[in-house]
Scaffold this motif. Structure first.
Motif: not given
Length: 152
Positions: A66-87
């Protein structure tokens, strides 16, 4: 999901890339299939420590749609997510499960104790969640970075 594994060389780290997608759009993504590791992203350990922070054993890689986070994150970008953060741990980019599915959004606290769910693309409106509705927002992780491939 398994944590990172060191490759044969101690100067490299492998992060699992999942077959999951998060929407950067109005509606979330329902990943209605079994989430599994489909590949690994291998990077220099020094780079990972510098750019992604201290929870490296909890970093997972997923795809943005999707495009709602452009220009920060664009469609097809791979995101590095820290799943230790739950809050919520301060203003920033988060992966969250909301009423309509998995989303990548900017979260910001409000004076009254609520959260603003913000799209970086000004074509989308900001949503404010307050009170009991906060229980409907589940933080899955904090987005520490994203990569894109520019094709020419």
């Amino acid at each position: 999901m398994p944590a990172i594994t060191e490759s044969e060389s101690e100067d490299r780290i492998r992060f699992p890339r999942l077959n999951a997608e998060a929407t950067c759009g109005a509606a979330g993504t329902i990943n209605d299939h079994y989430i599994e590791i489909v590949d690994y992203v291998t990077v220099a350990a020094a780079w990972a420590r510098e750019k992604l922070g201290g929870n490296l054993n909890k970093i997972q890689v997923i795809t943005a749609r999707g495009d709602s986070m452009e220009p920060t994150i664009e469609n097809g970008d791979v995101m590095f997510v820290d799943t230790a953060v739950e809050a919520f741990e301060g203003d920033g980019l988060y992966l969250l499960w909301y009423i309509d599915g998995l989303k990548a959004k900017r979260l910001q606290s409000t004076v009254g104790g609520g959260l603003m769910i913000i799209s970086d693309n000004s074509s989308y409106r900001t949503e404010t969640v307050r009170g009991e509705d906060l229980n409907a927002v589940r933080i899955i992780g904090r987005i520490r970075g994203a990569w894109r491939l520019s094709q020419f």
